[in-house]
Design a protein around this motif. Structure first.
Motif, PDB file in Angstrom:
ATOM      1  N   GLU A  20       0.847  -1.300  -0.007  1.00 44.21           N
ATOM      2  CA  GLU A  20      -0.055   0.053  -0.049  1.00 44.21           C
ATOM      3  C   GLU A  20       0.770   1.259  -0.048  1.00 44.21           C
ATOM      4  OE1 GLU A  20      -3.332   0.491  -0.221  1.00 44.21           O
ATOM      5  OE2 GLU A  20      -3.509  -1.672  -0.780  1.00 44.21           O
ATOM      6  N   LEU A  21       2.033   1.423   0.856  1.00 41.98           N
ATOM      7  CA  LEU A  21       2.996   2.342   0.864  1.00 41.98           C
ATOM      8  C   LEU A  21       3.488   2.815  -0.689  1.00 41.98           C
ATOM      9  CD1 LEU A  21       4.623   4.702   2.119  1.00 41.98           C
ATOM     10  CD2 LEU A  21       6.512   2.781   2.598  1.00 41.98           C
ATOM     11  N   ALA A  22       3.816   1.572  -1.350  1.00 46.45           N
ATOM     12  CA  ALA A  22       4.513   1.693  -2.720  1.00 46.45           C
ATOM     13  C   ALA A  22       3.220   2.153  -3.482  1.00 46.45           C
ATOM     14  CB  ALA A  22       4.926   0.205  -3.328  1.00 46.45           C
ATOM     15  N   ARG A  23       1.967   1.617  -3.618  1.00 46.19           N
ATOM     16  CA  ARG A  23       1.141   2.335  -4.557  1.00 46.19           C
ATOM     17  C   ARG A  23       0.776   3.750  -4.114  1.00 46.19           C
ATOM     18  NH1 ARG A  23      -5.034  -0.282  -4.879  1.00 46.19           N
ATOM     19  NH2 ARG A  23      -5.102   0.503  -2.550  1.00 46.19           N
ATOM     20  N   ALA A  24       0.532   4.084  -2.816  1.00 46.71           N
ATOM     21  CA  ALA A  24       0.463   5.465  -2.570  1.00 46.71           C
ATOM     22  C   ALA A  24       1.322   6.651  -3.071  1.00 46.71           C
ATOM     23  CB  ALA A  24       0.077   5.771  -0.992  1.00 46.71           C
ATOM     24  N   PHE A  25       2.676   5.990  -2.845  1.00 44.11           N
ATOM     25  CA  PHE A  25       3.976   6.640  -3.504  1.00 44.11           C
ATOM     26  C   PHE A  25       4.130   7.041  -4.903  1.00 44.11           C
ATOM     27  CE2 PHE A  25       8.571   6.813  -4.433  1.00 44.11           C
ATOM     28  CZ  PHE A  25       8.964   8.076  -3.888  1.00 44.11           C
ATOM     29  N   THR A  26       3.550   5.843  -5.604  1.00 42.13           N
ATOM     30  CA  THR A  26       3.416   5.960  -7.216  1.00 42.13           C
ATOM     31  C   THR A  26       2.556   7.052  -7.583  1.00 42.13           C
ATOM     32  OG1 THR A  26       4.194   3.593  -7.377  1.00 42.13           O
ATOM     33  CG2 THR A  26       2.976   4.535  -8.973  1.00 42.13           C
ATOM     34  N   THR A  27       1.299   6.853  -6.746  1.00 39.33           N
ATOM     35  CA  THR A  27       0.404   7.934  -7.173  1.00 39.33           C
ATOM     36  C   THR A  27       0.653   9.304  -6.825  1.00 39.33           C
ATOM     37  OG1 THR A  27      -1.660   6.241  -6.393  1.00 39.33           O
ATOM     38  CG2 THR A  27      -2.188   8.508  -6.544  1.00 39.33           C
ATOM     39  N   HIS A  31       0.290  11.043 -10.402  1.00 36.09           N
ATOM     40  CA  HIS A  31      -1.009  11.206 -10.722  1.00 36.09           C
ATOM     41  C   HIS A  31      -1.290  12.613 -11.553  1.00 36.09           C
ATOM     42  CE1 HIS A  31      -5.570  11.278 -10.933  1.00 36.09           C
ATOM     43  NE2 HIS A  31      -5.544   9.892 -10.537  1.00 36.09           N
ATOM     44  N   GLU A  32      -2.100  12.655 -12.369  1.00 36.95           N
ATOM     45  CA  GLU A  32      -1.882  13.990 -13.279  1.00 36.95           C
ATOM     46  C   GLU A  32      -2.900  15.192 -12.237  1.00 36.95           C
ATOM     47  OE1 GLU A  32      -6.085  12.964 -15.503  1.00 36.95           O
ATOM     48  OE2 GLU A  32      -4.176  12.853 -16.555  1.00 36.95           O
ATOM     49  N   ASP A  33      -3.576  14.605 -11.579  1.00 38.30           N
ATOM     50  CA  ASP A  33      -4.381  15.589 -10.620  1.00 38.30           C
ATOM     51  C   ASP A  33      -3.737  16.110  -9.228  1.00 38.30           C
ATOM     52  OD1 ASP A  33      -7.044  16.933 -10.125  1.00 38.30           O
ATOM     53  OD2 ASP A  33      -6.963  15.600  -8.421  1.00 38.30           O
ATOM     54  N   ARG A  34      -3.622  17.322  -9.019  1.00 40.37           N
ATOM     55  CA  ARG A  34      -2.758  17.620  -7.841  1.00 40.37           C
ATOM     56  C   ARG A  34      -3.481  17.354  -6.390  1.00 40.37           C
ATOM     57  NH1 ARG A  34      -3.347  21.682  -4.317  1.00 40.37           N
ATOM     58  NH2 ARG A  34      -5.004  22.584  -5.564  1.00 40.37           N
ATOM     59  N   VAL A  35      -4.769  17.483  -6.488  1.00 35.44           N
ATOM     60  CA  VAL A  35      -5.508  17.090  -5.248  1.00 35.44           C
ATOM     61  C   VAL A  35      -5.315  15.401  -4.937  1.00 35.44           C
ATOM     62  CG1 VAL A  35      -7.836  16.863  -4.117  1.00 35.44           C
ATOM     63  CG2 VAL A  35      -7.376  19.035  -5.526  1.00 35.44           C
ATOM     64  N   THR A  36      -5.378  14.655  -6.095  1.00 38.37           N
ATOM     65  CA  THR A  36      -4.980  13.261  -5.813  1.00 38.37           C
ATOM     66  C   THR A  36      -3.867  13.047  -5.258  1.00 38.37           C
ATOM     67  OG1 THR A  36      -6.882  12.674  -7.504  1.00 38.37           O
ATOM     68  CG2 THR A  36      -5.508  11.241  -7.046  1.00 38.37           C
ATOM     69  N   ARG A  37      -2.796  13.746  -5.959  1.00 42.25           N
ATOM     70  CA  ARG A  37      -1.254  13.713  -5.464  1.00 42.25           C
ATOM     71  C   ARG A  37      -1.038  14.080  -4.022  1.00 42.25           C
ATOM     72  NH1 ARG A  37      -0.271  16.282 -10.372  1.00 42.25           N
ATOM     73  NH2 ARG A  37       0.628  18.124  -9.245  1.00 42.25           N
ATOM     74  N   ASP A  38      -1.929  15.133  -3.624  1.00 42.62           N
ATOM     75  CA  ASP A  38      -1.798  15.575  -2.142  1.00 42.62           C
ATOM     76  C   ASP A  38      -2.561  14.537  -1.330  1.00 42.62           C
ATOM     77  OD1 ASP A  38      -0.576  17.886  -3.169  1.00 42.62           O
ATOM     78  OD2 ASP A  38      -2.488  19.185  -3.069  1.00 42.62           O
ATOM     79  N   ARG A  39      -3.521  14.021  -1.643  1.00 46.74           N
ATOM     80  CA  ARG A  39      -4.096  12.837  -0.838  1.00 46.74           C
ATOM     81  C   ARG A  39      -3.331  11.703  -0.701  1.00 46.74           C
ATOM     82  NH1 ARG A  39      -9.044  13.941  -3.559  1.00 46.74           N
ATOM     83  NH2 ARG A  39      -8.925  12.338  -4.725  1.00 46.74           N
ATOM     84  N   ALA A  40      -2.613  11.395  -1.838  1.00 46.23           N
ATOM     85  CA  ALA A  40      -1.494  10.274  -1.841  1.00 46.23           C
ATOM     86  C   ALA A  40      -0.422  10.483  -0.814  1.00 46.23           C
ATOM     87  CB  ALA A  40      -1.329   9.908  -3.277  1.00 46.23           C
ATOM     88  N   VAL A  41       0.135  11.785  -0.861  1.00 47.59           N
ATOM     89  CA  VAL A  41       1.186  12.327   0.170  1.00 47.59           C
ATOM     90  C   VAL A  41       0.637  11.838   1.572  1.00 47.59           C
ATOM     91  CG1 VAL A  41       2.410  14.033   0.838  1.00 47.59           C
ATOM     92  CG2 VAL A  41       2.399  13.785  -1.590  1.00 47.59           C
ATOM     93  N   ALA A  42      -0.432  12.294   1.679  1.00 48.37           N
ATOM     94  CA  ALA A  42      -0.924  12.047   3.129  1.00 48.37           C
ATOM     95  C   ALA A  42      -0.981  10.667   3.556  1.00 48.37           C
ATOM     96  CB  ALA A  42      -2.095  12.641   3.500  1.00 48.37           C
ATOM     97  N   ARG A  43      -1.327   9.730   2.545  1.00 51.65           N
ATOM     98  CA  ARG A  43      -1.478   8.218   2.670  1.00 51.65           C
ATOM     99  C   ARG A  43       0.042   7.672   2.803  1.00 51.65           C
ATOM    100  NH1 ARG A  43      -5.022   8.269  -1.329  1.00 51.65           N
ATOM    101  NH2 ARG A  43      -3.586   7.242  -2.737  1.00 51.65           N
ATOM    102  N   VAL A  44       0.925   8.405   2.009  1.00 47.29           N
ATOM    103  CA  VAL A  44       2.184   7.770   2.459  1.00 47.29           C
ATOM    104  C   VAL A  44       2.745   8.054   3.789  1.00 47.29           C
ATOM    105  CG1 VAL A  44       4.890   8.209   1.737  1.00 47.29           C
ATOM    106  CG2 VAL A  44       3.080   8.124  -0.123  1.00 47.29           C
ATOM    107  N   ALA A  45       2.465   9.032   4.269  1.00 47.86           N
ATOM    108  CA  ALA A  45       2.758   9.247   5.525  1.00 47.86           C
ATOM    109  C   ALA A  45       2.191   8.758   6.625  1.00 47.86           C
ATOM    110  CB  ALA A  45       2.439  10.740   6.152  1.00 47.86           C
ATOM    111  N   ARG A  46       0.680   8.140   6.478  1.00 48.29           N
ATOM    112  CA  ARG A  46       0.082   7.273   7.462  1.00 48.29           C
ATOM    113  C   ARG A  46       0.765   5.623   7.059  1.00 48.29           C
ATOM    114  NH1 ARG A  46      -4.351  10.587   5.756  1.00 48.29           N
ATOM    115  NH2 ARG A  46      -4.807   8.911   4.124  1.00 48.29           N
ATOM    116  N   TRP A  47       0.990   5.190   5.801  1.00 50.23           N
ATOM    117  CA  TRP A  47       1.448   3.950   5.967  1.00 50.23           C
ATOM    118  C   TRP A  47       2.926   3.958   6.473  1.00 50.23           C
ATOM    119  CZ3 TRP A  47      -1.235  -0.084   5.769  1.00 50.23           C
ATOM    120  CH2 TRP A  47      -2.422   0.041   4.839  1.00 50.23           C
TER     121      TRP A  47
END
Length: 788
Positions: A20-27, A31-47
């Motif tokens: 899951e960390l790898a998937r969030a990091f890749t996103t 990812h082309e959408d900035r908001v989606t990238r920002d959410r993924a950064v938060a997921r990286v921190a949580r994982w």
């Protein structure tokens, strides 16, 4: 099990978290959408927090107390898969309402100082005002804690208040214990809604122009009229079949033999058409069809460019021009003719309809005048056609209807009894029903409290408890229950008498169970819905548990005692029925096993954690395998077959009465089986769909078993005809299952391998460790009502 033994239990492996960390990091990176990238950064921190906690021992994933130092009642922050991050969900920086409260009180901006303030007289007075007004919101259960302390103090329950403060105090600096202020009082507890007015408005505000619709609108409003003018211009010098006229004259022009020349007026108007085209192409860029060289309008334009430039069309272009003119006339008629005019009039009407995103913005304005943090009691005023005043303000045409897509977003905020939402289609599935049931269960539970202010508070606490995400649990551990929260325990004595509470819970459970089975007869009850039914079941004291669907990927080969209890309830209801024969169950043996294990449990001083006999029975029925996910699935499915996955409990103990009856439910289940089977064809991995079809089939067999003999015969007689609405392969794939159903309905039985009649009759189950027979191309001999 003692604490030391619990510490030795293995926990979940970190491989899932790493993936899951790898998937969030890749996103986050791609990812082309900035908001989606920002959410993924938060997921990286949580994982990363998950993996760090697992590595240093702060997290024990698989335990109901996964975070070292935090008791079970504190809501943990949980990420995908049920992994705790190590932080309280009600932790983090102060929220705006907490900072404002600290500023009003003149205390430091930290939670411990706020906690101490709200135990003083001014702080308690503020909490009492909130209790009396009901103008507060509880998003997470902890936010109800200080209000409960204040209620206890006012009720004279000083000892209980002090005990609760003592339990909360060690965590007062880490956890938010203060509710959020609200502009509106608590909503009607018995009316539920999928979304708030604010949610609906936000959803609609995000709607922009639909590029495909706007492209079509441009095509109809701009390019179709231009193509008509282009064609009309050519028809002045061409016959409708595309051949040149014998004379160049337009109506009224001199008759002269056609010699390839075009009069000056025709050429001048042709030049004007080409200038108009260039202007339109600059201003209207959505539709690209007019630029495609092979399109009829483009051929007419290209030929006109050649003629206007003084060059007669080359032979190939001349042929294309003739074909284009003939094709356009043949398809829609001559411009100005009655059929052509009628078509263009309708297309112009469609093009003039207001864009859906503009109507959505209008509805956003309508919604903005309503309370934003609750549902909408009456959606009708929000969905009326555009009024004259609104037309003047927005430019939208008066009388324009609100389109279905916008209506659906508004309807999602409708606040009404659950049955009304199901009837109106606002609740389209059992999963959505499960999302709404906590509101109903919270209201039913809170009704037991005699004090009105406490009733509102406990309803809010119970609703917020459903925002607590489930943990990944191993070793048959169970999720934390709302009764375990210290502030809920502290006021438990202020509930009405046990019988009144039980009767209200029984009525609510009967209503909910009837609604779920009646509305979604072919669907397994989702786990969130089962958990809410369990809450009502404990309050109703029905004496039997509800069972959840277990996850095959973490199944450890054991079942809790409640599964055998549920199987015994099924045995009492279904012994001697079609269900017992079809699935080859010896319900007398199941009943005896339940009696034996109950006797053994009565002789122990501690409750049993597992039912070894039930586990062995399921494994034997599944073929004895376990270890792989598929093998685990076969064992779990046998448990569902034996228990009927709560259907027997709902019918036999709760007393649900679905309308118009079990025969109708069986027919609807089979229709779902056919729909699912239709999706199997051509799929490389059809097993998930086959499993869903098998579950719906099992529900059908259960409902058939409760029909009268005449009803069952009528349903069985109509099943083959029911497949006529579907592709031929559906009937062919289901032929062995239908043959097996008829066989057992007539008193026959399958062999040990689940087949009969040389394999032409089969028992349909979902899980298998090999290839499923429903995924194979069925032989021609099994085709029923085959259609080419």
């Amino acid at each position: 099990m003692n604490e030391n033994a619990e510490q030795q239990l293995p926990t979940a492996a970190p491989s899932y978290a790493r993936a899951e960390l790898a998937r969030a990091f890749t996103t986050a990176l791609t990812h082309e959408d900035r908001v989606t990238r920002d959410r993924a950064v938060a997921r990286v921190a949580r994982w990363r927090a998950v993996l760090s906690g697992m590595a240093n021992g702060q997290l024990r994933i698989g335990s109901r107390t996964p975070v070292a130092g935090l008791p079970a009642w504190i809501t943990p922050e949980v990420v995908r898969g049920g992994f705790a991050t190590g932080q309280p969900a009600a932790g983090g920086p102060l929220l705006p309402h907490e900072a404002a409260a600290a500023e009003r009180a003149g205390v430091p901006g930290d939670r411990r100082a706020l906690f101490a303030h709200f135990l003083t007289e001014p702080g308690l007075t503020e909490l009492w005002d909130l209790l009396d007004s009901g103008r507060y919101a509880v998003a997470l259960p902890e936010e109800a804690a200080l209000l409960t302390v204040a209620w206890l103090v006012r009720a004279g329950e000083t000892d209980a208040a002090l005990a609760l403060v003592g339990e909360l105090e060690p965590f007062a600096d880490r956890v938010r214990l203060l509710p959020r202020p609200s502009d509106t009082p608590a909503p009607d507890a018995h009316a539920v809604h999928r979304a708030t007015a604010d949610d609906a408005g936000w959803t609609l505000s995000l709607r922009g122009p639909n590029s495909r619709v706007e492209t079509q609108r441009e095509s109809l409003a701009v390019w179709a009229p231009f193509a008509d003018d282009l064609l009309a211009h050519w028809l002045e010098v061409r016959e409708p079949d595309g051949t040149p006229r014998p004379a160049t004259g337009r109506p009224g022009a001199p008759a002269a033999a056609y010699d390839g020349a075009y009069d000056a007026d025709w050429l001048a108007r042709g030049q004007a058409l080409l200038r108009r085209y260039r202007r339109l192409a600059e201003e209207h860029t959505l539709c690209a069809k007019h630029r495609r060289p092979r399109e009829n309008a483009a051929i007419l334009r290209t030929a006109l460019e050649e003629v206007v430039a003084g060059r007669p069309p080359a032979a190939r272009l001349e042929g294309l021009l003739r074909h284009a003119v003939a094709s356009m006339v043949g398809k829609r008629g001559v411009p100005g003719s009655a059929p052509h005019a009628a078509l263009r009039h309708e297309q112009a009407r469609l093009a003039a309809l207001p864009a859906h995103h503009r109507l959505a913005q209008l509805v956003v304005v309508r919604l903005s005048g309503l309370p934003q943090d609750t549902g909408v009691a009456d959606t009708a005023p929000l969905l009326v056609p555009v009024t004259a005043r609104e037309a003047e303000a927005t430019g939208l045409p008066a009388g324009a209807e609100i389109p279905p897509s916008v209506r659906a977003a508004v309807e999602s905020a409708l606040s009404a009894p659950l049955a009304a939402l199901v009837a109106r289609g606002v609740v389209p599935s059992a999963e959505v029903l499960a999302e709404l049931v906590p509101q109903l269960v919270a209201a039913t539970t809170a009704d037991a409290y005699r004090d009105p202010a406490l009733r509102i508070l406990m309803a809010a606490a119970h609703r917020s408890f459903r925002n607590r995400r489930s943990l990944l649990l191993l070793h048959l551990e169970r999720q934390v229950r709302v009764e375990e929260l210290p502030w809920v325990r502290a006021v438990a004595s202020h509930r009405s008498g046990d019988e009144a509470v039980a009767e209200a819970a029984r009525a609510a459970l009967r209503e909910l169970g009837t609604l779920a089975v009646q509305a979604f007869p072919a669907t397994l009850l989702p786990n969130p819905l089962v958990r809410e039914m369990s809450v009502l079941g404990r309050q109703a004291d029905i004496g039997v548990p509800f069972t959840e669907e277990l996850a095959a990927d973490i199944f450890m080969g054991e079942f809790g005692p409640k599964f055998l209890v549920a199987a015994r309830v099924a045995a009492e209801l279904l012994r001697g029925t079609l269900y017992e024969r079809y699935y080859g169950i010896d319900y007398a043996a199941v009943r005896n096993l339940a009696i034996t294990e109950a006797g053994q449990a009565a002789g122990r001083s501690y409750p049993a954690r597992t039912s070894p006999g039930f586990g062995r029975l399921c494994a034997e029925r599944a073929g004895g395998g376990r270890g792989s996910v598929a093998a685990n699935g076969t064992v779990i499915e046998q448990a569902q077959i034996l228990t009927t996955h709560n259907l027997a409990t709902l019918v036999g103990r709760v007393g649900i009465t679905p309308e118009p009856g079990f025969a109708d439910l069986a027919v609807r289940c089979f229709d779902a089986v056919c729909r699912l089977t239709a999706r199997v064809h051509g799929r490389a991995r059809p097993l998930a769909t086959i499993k869903d079809a098998a579950y719906a089939w099992r529900q059908m067999v259960f409902h058939l078993s409760l029909c009268t003999d005449a009803e069952r015969a009528a349903v069985l007689d109509g099943l083959a005809r029911q497949t006529d609405r579907y592709p031929a392969h559906v009937a062919a794939r289901l032929a062995p299952a239908l043959a097996g159903l008829r066989l057992t309905a007539a008193g026959g039985a399958f062999g040990r391998d689940g087949t009969a009649d040389g394999g032409r009759a089969r028992r349909l189950v979902g899980w298998t460790t090999g290839r499923h027979w429903m995924g194979d191309e069925p032989p021609a001999a099994h085709r029923i009502g085959s259609r080419a």
